[in-house]
Design a protein around this motif. Structure first.
Motif, short mmCIF file in Angstrom:
data_model
loop_
_atom_site.label_atom_id
_atom_site.label_comp_id
_atom_site.label_asym_id
_atom_site.label_seq_id
_atom_site.Cartn_x
_atom_site.Cartn_y
_atom_site.Cartn_z
N SER A 183 0.82 -1.22 0.00
CA SER A 183 0.00 0.00 0.00
C SER A 183 0.85 1.26 0.00
CB SER A 183 -0.97 -0.01 1.18
OG SER A 183 -0.25 -0.13 2.39
N GLY A 184 2.03 1.21 0.57
CA GLY A 184 2.90 2.38 0.60
C GLY A 184 3.91 2.43 -0.52
N TYR A 185 3.89 1.45 -1.38
CA TYR A 185 4.86 1.36 -2.48
C TYR A 185 4.36 2.13 -3.70
CZ TYR A 185 7.74 -2.44 -0.54
OH TYR A 185 8.60 -3.20 0.22
N ALA A 186 5.29 2.72 -4.42
CA ALA A 186 4.99 3.15 -5.78
C ALA A 186 4.97 1.91 -6.67
CB ALA A 186 6.05 4.12 -6.28
N MET A 187 4.01 1.86 -7.59
CA MET A 187 3.92 0.74 -8.51
C MET A 187 3.67 1.27 -9.92
SD MET A 187 1.81 -2.13 -6.34
CE MET A 187 2.41 -3.48 -7.40
N GLY A 188 4.02 0.48 -10.90
CA GLY A 188 3.83 0.99 -12.25
C GLY A 188 4.20 0.00 -13.33
N TRP A 189 4.22 0.51 -14.54
CA TRP A 189 4.48 -0.30 -15.72
C TRP A 189 5.56 0.34 -16.58
CZ3 TRP A 189 1.97 -4.91 -16.14
CH2 TRP A 189 0.84 -5.09 -15.34
N PHE A 190 6.43 -0.52 -17.06
CA PHE A 190 7.41 -0.15 -18.07
C PHE A 190 7.18 -1.08 -19.26
CE2 PHE A 190 10.76 2.50 -15.95
CZ PHE A 190 10.15 2.60 -14.71
N ARG A 191 7.76 -0.73 -20.40
CA ARG A 191 7.69 -1.62 -21.56
C ARG A 191 9.02 -1.61 -22.31
NH1 ARG A 191 3.29 1.72 -25.31
NH2 ARG A 191 4.64 3.47 -25.90
N GLN A 192 9.25 -2.73 -22.99
CA GLN A 192 10.51 -2.89 -23.71
C GLN A 192 10.26 -3.62 -25.02
OE1 GLN A 192 13.60 -4.83 -21.44
NE2 GLN A 192 15.19 -3.92 -22.68
N ALA A 193 10.55 -2.94 -26.12
CA ALA A 193 10.46 -3.54 -27.44
C ALA A 193 11.82 -4.17 -27.77
CB ALA A 193 10.08 -2.50 -28.47
N PRO A 194 11.84 -5.14 -28.68
CA PRO A 194 13.11 -5.79 -29.04
C PRO A 194 14.16 -4.77 -29.48
CG PRO A 194 11.28 -7.01 -29.96
CD PRO A 194 10.70 -5.75 -29.38
N GLY A 195 15.36 -4.88 -28.89
CA GLY A 195 16.44 -3.98 -29.25
C GLY A 195 16.34 -2.59 -28.67
N GLN A 196 15.33 -2.36 -27.84
CA GLN A 196 15.13 -1.04 -27.27
C GLN A 196 15.35 -1.07 -25.75
OE1 GLN A 196 14.39 1.63 -29.34
NE2 GLN A 196 14.63 0.10 -30.95
N GLU A 197 15.46 0.13 -25.17
CA GLU A 197 15.58 0.22 -23.72
C GLU A 197 14.21 0.03 -23.07
OE1 GLU A 197 19.35 3.32 -23.40
OE2 GLU A 197 17.34 3.97 -22.85
N ARG A 198 14.25 -0.26 -21.78
CA ARG A 198 13.00 -0.38 -21.03
C ARG A 198 12.52 1.03 -20.70
NH1 ARG A 198 12.47 -4.98 -16.51
NH2 ARG A 198 13.24 -6.09 -18.36
N ASP A 199 11.32 1.34 -21.14
CA ASP A 199 10.79 2.70 -21.02
C ASP A 199 9.63 2.76 -20.03
OD1 ASP A 199 11.15 3.28 -24.58
OD2 ASP A 199 12.51 3.78 -22.93
N PHE A 200 9.56 3.86 -19.34
CA PHE A 200 8.47 4.12 -18.40
C PHE A 200 7.16 4.27 -19.17
CE2 PHE A 200 6.25 5.77 -14.83
CZ PHE A 200 5.49 6.85 -15.27
N VAL A 201 6.08 3.69 -18.63
CA VAL A 201 4.75 3.82 -19.22
C VAL A 201 3.83 4.60 -18.28
CG1 VAL A 201 2.69 2.59 -19.99
CG2 VAL A 201 4.97 1.69 -20.53
N ALA A 202 3.69 4.12 -17.05
CA ALA A 202 2.78 4.76 -16.10
C ALA A 202 3.13 4.29 -14.70
CB ALA A 202 1.33 4.40 -16.41
#
Length: 123
Positions: free
Chosen positions: A30-49
């Motif tokens: 409950s006190g943690y930040a949580m979220g989503w990242f995404r990574q396409a082939p050959g790309q860096e892992r990017d923040f989503v939300a």
């Protein structure tokens, strides 16, 4: 031990919708930040939300107005509703958590990670 397990990925036509889920265990999140990242082939892992423990939300410009992040602290669950999907949204989507107000977007090792779920959007 923190465990994050994603589900809900799949194959969808452009313009369609998917809902990703992340089941968290091993802590009270409950006190943690949580979220989503995404990574396409050959790309860096990017923040989503991301969403803070008190419900403040943050989105990447590329998904604003199309994606909605939410959480259910009673269930230790995180969600990402993805609408109006585009082929460029194709990637592996990763659930992340951090015992802080915000996820780290620069030092990715500061976050806990799930194994990812694949989202493929075809034209």
């Amino acid at each position: 031990q923190v465990q994050l397990v994603e589900s809900g990925g799949g194959l969808v036509q452009a313009g369609g919708s998917l809902r990703l889920s992340c089941a968290a265990s091993g802590r009270t999140f409950s006190g943690y930040a949580m979220g989503w990242f995404r990574q396409a082939p050959g790309q860096e892992r990017d923040f989503v939300a991301s969403i803070s423990g008190v419900g403040n939300t943050y989105y990447a410009d590329a998904v604003k107005g199309r994606f909605t992040i939410s959480r259910d602290n009673a269930k230790n669950a995180l969600y990402l509703q993805m609408n109006s999907l585009k082929p460029e949204d194709t990637a592996a989507y990763y659930c992340a958590a951090r015992d802080s107000r915000l996820l780290s977007t620069s030092k990715l090792d500061d976050n806990y990670w799930g194994q990812g779920t694949q989202v493929t959007v075809f034209p």
